[in-house]
Design an enzyme around this catalytic site. Structure first.
Site, PDB file in Angstrom:
ATOM      1  N   ASN A 167      51.256 -27.909  42.170  1.00 27.46           N
ATOM      2  CA  ASN A 167      52.328 -28.816  42.629  1.00 27.46           C
ATOM      3  C   ASN A 167      53.392 -29.116  41.573  1.00 27.46           C
ATOM      4  O   ASN A 167      54.533 -29.377  41.923  1.00 27.46           O
ATOM      5  CB  ASN A 167      51.754 -30.103  43.248  1.00 27.46           C
ATOM      6  CG  ASN A 167      50.923 -30.913  42.302  1.00 27.46           C
ATOM      7  OD1 ASN A 167      50.515 -30.436  41.248  1.00 27.46           O
ATOM      8  ND2 ASN A 167      50.648 -32.150  42.670  1.00 27.46           N
ATOM      9  N   GLU A 265      42.406 -34.801  35.222  1.00 22.76           N
ATOM     10  CA  GLU A 265      43.467 -35.479  35.982  1.00 22.76           C
ATOM     11  C   GLU A 265      43.259 -35.080  37.429  1.00 22.76           C
ATOM     12  O   GLU A 265      43.609 -33.976  37.834  1.00 22.76           O
ATOM     13  CB  GLU A 265      44.848 -35.018  35.494  1.00 22.76           C
ATOM     14  CG  GLU A 265      45.167 -35.391  34.059  1.00 22.76           C
ATOM     15  CD  GLU A 265      45.487 -36.871  33.882  1.00 22.76           C
ATOM     16  OE1 GLU A 265      45.622 -37.583  34.894  1.00 22.76           O
ATOM     17  OE2 GLU A 265      45.576 -37.302  32.725  1.00 22.76           O
ATOM     18  N   CYS A 299      50.135 -36.161  43.107  1.00 15.97           N
ATOM     19  CA  CYS A 299      48.884 -36.917  42.980  1.00 15.97           C
ATOM     20  C   CYS A 299      49.126 -38.415  42.915  1.00 15.97           C
ATOM     21  O   CYS A 299      48.284 -39.204  43.312  1.00 15.97           O
ATOM     22  CB  CYS A 299      48.137 -36.475  41.737  1.00 15.97           C
ATOM     23  SG  CYS A 299      49.135 -36.615  40.259  1.00 15.97           S
ATOM     24  N   GLU A 473      47.055 -38.328  29.494  1.00 16.24           N
ATOM     25  CA  GLU A 473      48.002 -37.321  29.017  1.00 16.24           C
ATOM     26  C   GLU A 473      49.327 -38.010  28.697  1.00 16.24           C
ATOM     27  O   GLU A 473      49.651 -39.058  29.249  1.00 16.24           O
ATOM     28  CB  GLU A 473      48.188 -36.229  30.073  1.00 16.24           C
ATOM     29  CG  GLU A 473      46.902 -35.427  30.248  1.00 16.24           C
ATOM     30  CD  GLU A 473      47.058 -34.169  31.093  1.00 16.24           C
ATOM     31  OE1 GLU A 473      47.861 -34.169  32.043  1.00 16.24           O
ATOM     32  OE2 GLU A 473      46.355 -33.180  30.796  1.00 16.24           O
TER      33      GLU A 473
HETATM   34  P1  NAP Z   1      42.604 -27.518  43.192  1.00 16.88           P
HETATM   35  O1  NAP Z   1      42.303 -26.783  44.415  1.00 16.88           O
HETATM   36  O2  NAP Z   1      41.585 -28.431  42.637  1.00 16.88           O
HETATM   37  O3  NAP Z   1      43.016 -26.409  42.121  1.00 16.88           O
HETATM   38  C1  NAP Z   1      43.472 -26.758  40.830  1.00 16.88           C
HETATM   39  C2  NAP Z   1      43.205 -25.603  39.895  1.00 16.88           C
HETATM   40  O4  NAP Z   1      41.797 -25.389  39.816  1.00 16.88           O
HETATM   41  C3  NAP Z   1      43.805 -24.277  40.331  1.00 16.88           C
HETATM   42  O5  NAP Z   1      44.239 -23.567  39.183  1.00 16.88           O
HETATM   43  C4  NAP Z   1      42.624 -23.579  40.963  1.00 16.88           C
HETATM   44  O6  NAP Z   1      42.697 -22.177  40.942  1.00 16.88           O
HETATM   45  C5  NAP Z   1      41.523 -24.034  40.029  1.00 16.88           C
HETATM   46  N1  NAP Z   1      40.183 -23.867  40.577  1.00 16.88           N
HETATM   47  C6  NAP Z   1      39.757 -24.055  41.850  1.00 16.88           C
HETATM   48  N2  NAP Z   1      38.428 -23.783  41.933  1.00 16.88           N
HETATM   49  C7  NAP Z   1      38.029 -23.415  40.693  1.00 16.88           C
HETATM   50  C8  NAP Z   1      36.794 -22.999  40.139  1.00 16.88           C
HETATM   51  N3  NAP Z   1      35.695 -22.901  40.880  1.00 16.88           N
HETATM   52  N4  NAP Z   1      36.747 -22.667  38.821  1.00 16.88           N
HETATM   53  C9  NAP Z   1      37.860 -22.742  38.061  1.00 16.88           C
HETATM   54  N5  NAP Z   1      39.063 -23.114  38.527  1.00 16.88           N
HETATM   55  C10 NAP Z   1      39.146 -23.461  39.829  1.00 16.88           C
HETATM   56  O7  NAP Z   1      43.916 -28.415  43.335  1.00 16.88           O
HETATM   57  P2  NAP Z   1      45.341 -28.025  43.891  1.00 16.88           P
HETATM   58  O8  NAP Z   1      45.252 -27.900  45.375  1.00 16.88           O
HETATM   59  O9  NAP Z   1      45.908 -26.878  43.125  1.00 16.88           O
HETATM   60  O10 NAP Z   1      46.197 -29.309  43.484  1.00 16.88           O
HETATM   61  C11 NAP Z   1      46.253 -30.450  44.252  1.00 16.88           C
HETATM   62  C12 NAP Z   1      45.309 -31.507  43.709  1.00 16.88           C
HETATM   63  O11 NAP Z   1      45.637 -31.774  42.341  1.00 16.88           O
HETATM   64  C13 NAP Z   1      45.466 -32.830  44.407  1.00 16.88           C
HETATM   65  O12 NAP Z   1      44.211 -33.382  44.636  1.00 16.88           O
HETATM   66  C14 NAP Z   1      46.256 -33.684  43.404  1.00 16.88           C
HETATM   67  O13 NAP Z   1      46.055 -35.056  43.539  1.00 16.88           O
HETATM   68  C15 NAP Z   1      45.727 -33.170  42.110  1.00 16.88           C
HETATM   69  N6  NAP Z   1      46.669 -33.445  41.026  1.00 16.88           N
HETATM   70  C16 NAP Z   1      46.330 -34.407  40.116  1.00 16.88           C
HETATM   71  C17 NAP Z   1      47.218 -34.721  39.093  1.00 16.88           C
HETATM   72  C18 NAP Z   1      46.882 -35.777  38.081  1.00 16.88           C
HETATM   73  O14 NAP Z   1      47.556 -35.824  37.050  1.00 16.88           O
HETATM   74  N7  NAP Z   1      45.879 -36.613  38.293  1.00 16.88           N
HETATM   75  C19 NAP Z   1      48.443 -34.050  38.990  1.00 16.88           C
HETATM   76  C20 NAP Z   1      48.741 -33.080  39.942  1.00 16.88           C
HETATM   77  C21 NAP Z   1      47.835 -32.778  40.955  1.00 16.88           C
HETATM   78  P3  NAP Z   1      43.185 -21.332  42.217  1.00 16.88           P
HETATM   79  O15 NAP Z   1      44.585 -21.722  42.461  1.00 16.88           O
HETATM   80  O16 NAP Z   1      43.059 -19.934  41.730  1.00 16.88           O
HETATM   81  O17 NAP Z   1      42.257 -21.690  43.340  1.00 16.88           O
END
Ligand code: NAP
Length: 500
Positions: A167, A265, A299, A473
Site C-alpha cells: 500500500n 507494524e 493501516c 518507526e
Molecule cells: P500482507 O498480506 O500481510 O503482506 C505483507 C508482506 O508480507 C508482503 O510482502 C507479503 O508478500 C509478505 N508475506 C505474506 N505471507 C508471507 C509469508 N508466509 N512469509 C513471508 N512473507 C510473507 O499485507 P498486505 O496485504 O500487503 O498489506 C496490508 C496490511 O498491511 C494491512 O493489514 C495494513 O493494515 C497493514 N499495514 C500496516 C502498516 C503499519 O505501519 N502498521 C502500514 C501499512 C500496512 P507477498 O506480497 O509476496 O504475499
C-alpha cells in the site's frame, strides 16, 4: 524479464533505467529466477505490466550471506560516513521523485498527487536517519562501587530483513532501510509481490548513491518459497515487518526458532470519535483525510466513525455530500482522488463488508457498490445506522467506506473504540482540552490524532500496541530498533580510581 509495451506511466518515465525487472542481490541485478516469475499488474486495468524473477530459497540465502559479508565494513564506517551515503540517496530519491511517483501509480494505483506525497514522505525518512546516523550515543554512569563505571555502547544489530506491504511501496521500505543502514546494519528487503518496481527503483538509486554491494539487497519472489529462509536463516538477527496481523503472527512464529529481534507494524481498526463540541467543518475535513487517503487502503485509515448524537445527522449529511463529490479514476487522470483497489480480492472484501452492514440494518447514504468503471473501482461510500457487531466495525475494511455509528456519551464511545484486538491509531475531534487529555489517555492505541486526520511524519514515533504491533518507526526512537546495547563493567574507570 519482460515488460509489456505501452504501459501508461512506463512511457512517461524520464529515466527509463529506473524500471528494473531484475532482483538486486549483492550489488548484482539478477534476471533469472530459479522458481519462475512473478507477474505485476496495473490495478486500474488489470493488465499485466511486467514479469520479475521469482527467486528460489537458495538465491535468497545468497542475499543473506552477502549482507553478512558486507556488514563488518559497513559498520566500521563512522556515523558521519554512513550519513553521507544516505544523504546522497535522499537527494537522488528527491531528484527522481516524479519517476518514482509514476511507478507507484502504475503498480499500486493511487492518484498521482498522492504518489508524489508518498515519495516525499519516503524521502523524509532517508533524510532524517542520515541525520540520526551521526547522533548514535551510548551512556556512561557510576557503578555501585566507586572504583568502577558502567559503560553502555550502542552497536548495530547485524543482518536485518524487511518484509513490506503493497500500500505504500516506497515509504514502507525507506522507513526500515534508512534507520537500519544508518545504524550500521545491512538489510535484505522483500517487497510485496504486487509492488516490487518501486522497491527496485529505490535499490537502483541506493546503488547510485554509493551503498556498497550486499548492504541493501531487494529479493523478489513468492512469499511461501522465500519467506521461511528470511525468517529462519540464523545469520538474520532482526526481522522488520509491515503488513497484516495474520502474517505478522506467522513471521513471529517462524522467527522464534532462531530468536530474532522483531519489529511489527501490523493491521489497524482506527476509530474516529467526533464529539458534539467539535469544530464540525474541521472534523469533516479530518475524517475525509483519515479515511480516503490511498483510497482507504491505509493501516491508520479511519475504519469506523463514532459521531455524538447532537451533531450526528448534520455530520453524516456533510460527509455524504463531500464523499459523493470525490473523483474516482485511474491514478494519472487529472484531479482524481480515489483510485482502484489493489486487486479483485480487496474489492470483493469491501463489497462483502458493505453487504453485511446493509443486511444488518445499515443505510447507504451514498455509494455502496462497484463503481461504474467496473473492475477494482469501488464507489466512495457512507453508511449510517452501523453497529458494533458488523464487519465494517470489527475488521479492517481497507477501502473507501465510511461507517458511522451514533454514540451518546464519552464512556460509551471509549468502550466501543477499545473493543478490538487492534491498537494502531485513533482520532478524536473536540474543542474541550480536558476531554482531549482524558480520552487520549483512555484510548488503547499507539497513536492519537487530535483535531487532525493526518498523523504520519518522519519526526513522530509511528507504531501500534495490542495486536497492531511491536516497536516504533521514524523519530529518534526508530534507529534504536536496529541497535543493541553492550554493557561494559569497567573496573578501575570510576572516580575512586582516579588521582585526587
Ligand atoms: P500482507 O498480506 O500481510 O503482506 C505483507 C508482506 O508480507 C508482503 O510482502 C507479503 O508478500 C509478505 N508475506 C505474506 N505471507 C508471507 C509469508 N508466509 N512469509 C513471508 N512473507 C510473507 O499485507 P498486505 O496485504 O500487503 O498489506 C496490508 C496490511 O498491511 C494491512 O493489514 C495494513 O493494515 C497493514 N499495514 C500496516 C502498516 C503499519 O505501519 N502498521 C502500514 C501499512 C500496512 P507477498 O506480497 O509476496 O504475499
Amino acid at each position: 524479464m519482460t515488460t509489456t509495451t505501452h504501459v501508461p506511466g512506463f512511457d512517461m518515465l524520464e529515466d527509463r533505467s529506473l524500471l528494473r525487472t531484475a532482483a538486486y542481490v549483492d550489488g548484482t541485478w539478477v534476471t533469472a529466477g530459479e522458481s519462475g516469475v512473478i507477474s505485476v499488474d496495473n490495478p486500474a486495468t488489470g493488465q499485466e505490466i511486467c514479469e520479475l524473477p521469482a527467486l528460489s530459497r537458495a538465491q535468497v540465502t545468497l542475499a543473506i550471506e552477502a549482507a553478512h559479508r558486507a556488514h563488518p565494513a559497513w559498520r566500521a564506517l563512522s556515523g558521519k560516513e554512513r550519513a553521507q551515503v544516505l544523504r546522497r540517496w535522499f537527494e537522488l530519491i528527491t531528484e527522481h521523485g516524479e519517476d518514482l511517483a509514476r511507478l507507484i501509480v502504475v503498480e499500486e494505483g493511487k492518484p498521482l498527487a498522492e504518489a508524489r506525497g508518498e515519495v516525499a514522505y519516503a524521502a523524509s525518512f532517508v533524510e532524517w536517519f542520515a541525520e540520526e546516523a551521526k547522533r548514535i550515543r551510548g551512556e556512561i554512569f557510576d557503578a555501585p562501587r566507586a572504583s568502577g563505571r558502567v559503560v553502555v555502547l550502542k552497536e548495530p544489530v547485524g543482518v536485518c530483513v524487511a518484509i513490506t506491504p503493497w500500500n505504500f511501496p516506497a515509504a514502507m521500505i525507506t522507513r526500515k532501510a534508512a534507520p537500519a543502514l544508518a545504524a550500521g546494519c545491512t538489510m535484505v528487503v522483500k517487497p510485496a509481490e504486487q509492488t516490487p518496481l518501486t522497491a527496485l527503483a529505490l535499490a537502483d538509486l541506493a546503488e547510485r548513491a554509493g551503498v556498497p554491494a550486499g548492504v541493501l539487497s531487494v529479493v523478489t519472489g513468492h512469499a511461501s518459497e522465500i519467506g521461511p529462509e528470511l525468517t529462519g536463516n540464523p545469520l538474520v538477527r532482526k526481522i522488520s515487518f509491515t503488513g497484516s496481523t495474520e502474517v505478522g503472527r506467522l513471521l513471529l512464529e517462524q522467527s522464534a526458532a532462531t530468536v530474532k529481534k522483531a519489529s511489527m507494524e501490523l493491521g489497524g481498526n482506527a476509530p474516529i470519535i467526533v464529539f458534539d463540541d467539535a469544530d464540525v467543518e474541521n472534523a469533516v475535513a479530518g475524517v475525509m483525510t483519515a479515511k480516503y487517503r490511498n483510497s482507504g487502503e491505509s493501516c491508520i485509515g479511519g475504519n469506523r466513525v463514532y459521531v455524538q448524537s447532537g451533531i450526528h445527522d448534520e455530520f453524516a449529511a456533510a460527509l455524504a455530500e463531500r464523499t459523493a463529490a470525490l473523483r474516482v479514476g485511474e491514478g494519472f487522470d487529472e484531479g482524481v482522488q480515489i483510485g482502484p483497489l489493489i486487486d479483485a480480492a480487496a474489492a470483493a472484501k469491501v463489497a462483502e463488508h458493505v453487504a453485511d452492514a446493509a443486511a444488518n440494518g445499515a443505510r447507504v447514504l451514498t455509494g455502496g457498490a462497484t463503481h461504474a468503471r467496473g473492475g477494482r473501482f469501488f464507489e466512495p461510500t457512507v453508511l449510517v445506522d452501523v453497529t458494533q457487531g458488523m464487519l465494517v466495525t470489527r475488521e479492517e475494511t481497507f477501502g473507501p467506506v465510511l461507517p458511522l455509528l451514533e454514540f451518546r456519551d464519552e464512556a460509551e464511545v471509549v468502550a466501543w473504540a477499545n473493543d478490538t484486538e487492534y491498537g494502531l491509531a485513533a482520532y478524536l475531534f473536540t474543542k474541550d482540552a480536558e476531554r482531549i487529555w482524558r480520552v487520549a489517555a483512555a484510548l488503547e492505541t499507539g497513536m492519537v490524532g487530535i483535531n487532525t486526520g493526518l498523523i504520519s511524519n518522519e519526526v513522530a514515533p509511528f507504531g501500534g500496541i495490542k495486536q497492531s504491533g511491536l516497536g516504533r518507526e521514524g523519530s529518534v526512537h526508530g534507529i534504536e530498533e536496529y541497535l543493541e546495547m553492550k554493557y561494559l563493567a569497567w573496573e578501575g574507570s570510576g572516580a575512586a580510581s582516579r588521582p585526587a
